[in-house]
Write a protein that holds these residues in place. Structure first.
Motif, short mmCIF file in Angstrom:
data_model
loop_
_atom_site.label_atom_id
_atom_site.label_comp_id
_atom_site.label_asym_id
_atom_site.label_seq_id
_atom_site.Cartn_x
_atom_site.Cartn_y
_atom_site.Cartn_z
N UNK A 164 0.84 -1.20 0.00
CA UNK A 164 0.00 0.00 0.00
C UNK A 164 0.88 1.25 0.00
N UNK A 165 0.39 2.29 -0.66
CA UNK A 165 1.06 3.58 -0.67
C UNK A 165 0.22 4.57 0.11
N UNK A 166 0.87 5.49 0.79
CA UNK A 166 0.13 6.48 1.56
C UNK A 166 -0.36 7.61 0.66
N UNK A 167 -1.40 8.32 1.07
CA UNK A 167 -1.83 9.50 0.31
C UNK A 167 -0.69 10.49 0.10
N UNK A 168 0.20 10.61 1.10
CA UNK A 168 1.32 11.53 0.98
C UNK A 168 2.28 11.11 -0.14
N UNK A 169 2.44 9.80 -0.32
CA UNK A 169 3.31 9.32 -1.39
C UNK A 169 2.72 9.64 -2.76
N UNK A 170 1.43 9.39 -2.91
CA UNK A 170 0.78 9.73 -4.19
C UNK A 170 0.92 11.23 -4.47
N UNK A 171 0.74 12.05 -3.44
CA UNK A 171 0.84 13.49 -3.63
C UNK A 171 2.26 13.88 -4.02
N UNK A 172 3.26 13.25 -3.41
CA UNK A 172 4.65 13.55 -3.75
C UNK A 172 4.95 13.18 -5.20
N UNK A 173 4.41 12.06 -5.67
CA UNK A 173 4.59 11.68 -7.07
C UNK A 173 3.98 12.73 -8.00
N UNK A 174 2.78 13.16 -7.65
CA UNK A 174 2.12 14.17 -8.48
C UNK A 174 2.92 15.47 -8.51
N UNK A 175 3.43 15.87 -7.36
CA UNK A 175 4.17 17.12 -7.27
C UNK A 175 5.50 17.07 -8.03
N UNK A 176 6.05 15.88 -8.21
CA UNK A 176 7.37 15.74 -8.85
C UNK A 176 7.29 15.68 -10.37
N UNK A 177 6.09 15.69 -10.94
CA UNK A 177 5.93 15.45 -12.37
C UNK A 177 5.18 16.58 -13.06
N UNK A 178 5.38 16.72 -14.37
CA UNK A 178 4.72 17.80 -15.11
C UNK A 178 3.20 17.63 -15.15
N UNK A 179 2.55 18.69 -15.56
CA UNK A 179 1.09 18.74 -15.54
C UNK A 179 0.46 17.64 -16.38
N UNK A 180 1.06 17.31 -17.52
CA UNK A 180 0.44 16.36 -18.44
C UNK A 180 0.94 14.93 -18.23
N UNK A 181 1.63 14.65 -17.14
CA UNK A 181 2.14 13.31 -16.88
C UNK A 181 1.02 12.40 -16.37
N UNK A 182 1.19 11.08 -16.57
CA UNK A 182 0.16 10.14 -16.19
C UNK A 182 0.75 8.91 -15.49
N UNK A 183 0.10 8.49 -14.40
CA UNK A 183 0.49 7.31 -13.65
C UNK A 183 -0.54 6.20 -13.85
N UNK A 184 -0.12 5.10 -14.44
CA UNK A 184 -0.93 3.88 -14.42
C UNK A 184 -0.49 3.07 -13.19
N UNK A 185 -1.44 2.54 -12.46
CA UNK A 185 -1.12 1.83 -11.22
C UNK A 185 -1.46 0.35 -11.34
#
Length: 241
Positions: free
Chosen positions: A49-70
């Motif tokens: 499991x990943x924490x909400x904080x981890x997901x937020x950190x991933x989002x903050x580290x990447x450009x606006x148009x980036x996409x994460x498949x999980x």
């Protein structure tokens, strides 16, 4: 939109100038990868499991148009009776992934290679997959890796629910090319050490042409094979598209 990426980003084979600049901090590897490609498939969500904080950190580290498949957790997919996965499905989809916001791409529900197609159980499993998670709309895709899923009853179950069937290309798994959703999800696994870009120029041309011919948004990941060369292959595909 056609998105091209790789699976994961923390690999020793990519360091020291192979893909990451020599001396790049591991903490900056996601940001560097996201500056060169526009998607990634996250394997870590399969194992823990990943924490909400981890997901937020991933989002903050990447450009606006980036996409994460999980990749969905193994606790939901690696089980004898898929229809009993409801608790694991809910724990994952309500476990903070909405922190990715617009960067959340499809969820890969990857079944074990030994998992055989059982129509009723599989249908009940698909019915467990929610339309939203944390208030965000979800896209679901299934990666089936047993030849029993070549059954003609399989694809209609996915079509009825708008779930995509992941195409496993250049692999030993069945390659099921059947559009069942308004997006497409591809995982190609044929990079080899004998090619500077992992794939031959002709093979890259073919995959790029195939992706351009698909309807709806497309996520395409270079996975497995000669892992050291997967970023090069992904970049070569991006250049063609």
């Amino acid at each position: 939109m056609i998105r091209i990426g790789v699976g994961g980003w923390n690999f020793p084979e990519w360091r020291g100038g192979a893909f990451y600049p020599d001396g790049l901090r591991q903490a900056d590897e996601l940001a560097h990868m996201a500056s060169r490609l526009n998607a990634v498939e996250v394997n870590g969500t399969f194992y823990r499991s990943q924490s909400p904080q981890t997901y937020r950190a991933w989002a903050d580290a990447t450009p606006k148009d980036f996409s994460f498949a999980l990749k969905a957790p193994r606790y939901a997919t690696n089980r004898k009776v898929l229809a009993e996965a409801g608790e694991s499905v809910t724990r994952f989809t309500e476990g903070g992934l909405a922190e990715l916001g617009d960067k959340l791409g499809p969820i890969n529900w990857q079944l074990a290679p030994t998992k055989k197609f059982e129509r009723d159980d599989f249908a009940r499993f698909l019915d467990l997959l929610p339309q939203t998670g944390g208030g965000l709309p979800l896209r679901h895709a299934v990666e089936v890796r047993h030849e029993s899923f070549l059954d003609p009853a399989f694809a209609p179950l996915c079509t009825e629910r708008g779930v995509a069937i992941i195409l496993d290309g250049d692999s030993t798994y069945p390659s099921i090319d059947s559009p069942t959703a308004d997006f497409a999800y591809l995982r190609i696994m044929g990079t080899t050490a004998g090619e500077a870009l992992g794939y031959s120029e002709a093979a890259l041309d073919r995959w790029a042409q195939y992706a351009r011919g698909l309807q709806g948004d497309v996520w395409m990941f270079v996975i497995a094979g000669e892992k050291r060369l997967n970023p090069r292959a992904a970049e070569a595909l991006s250049a063609r598209i």
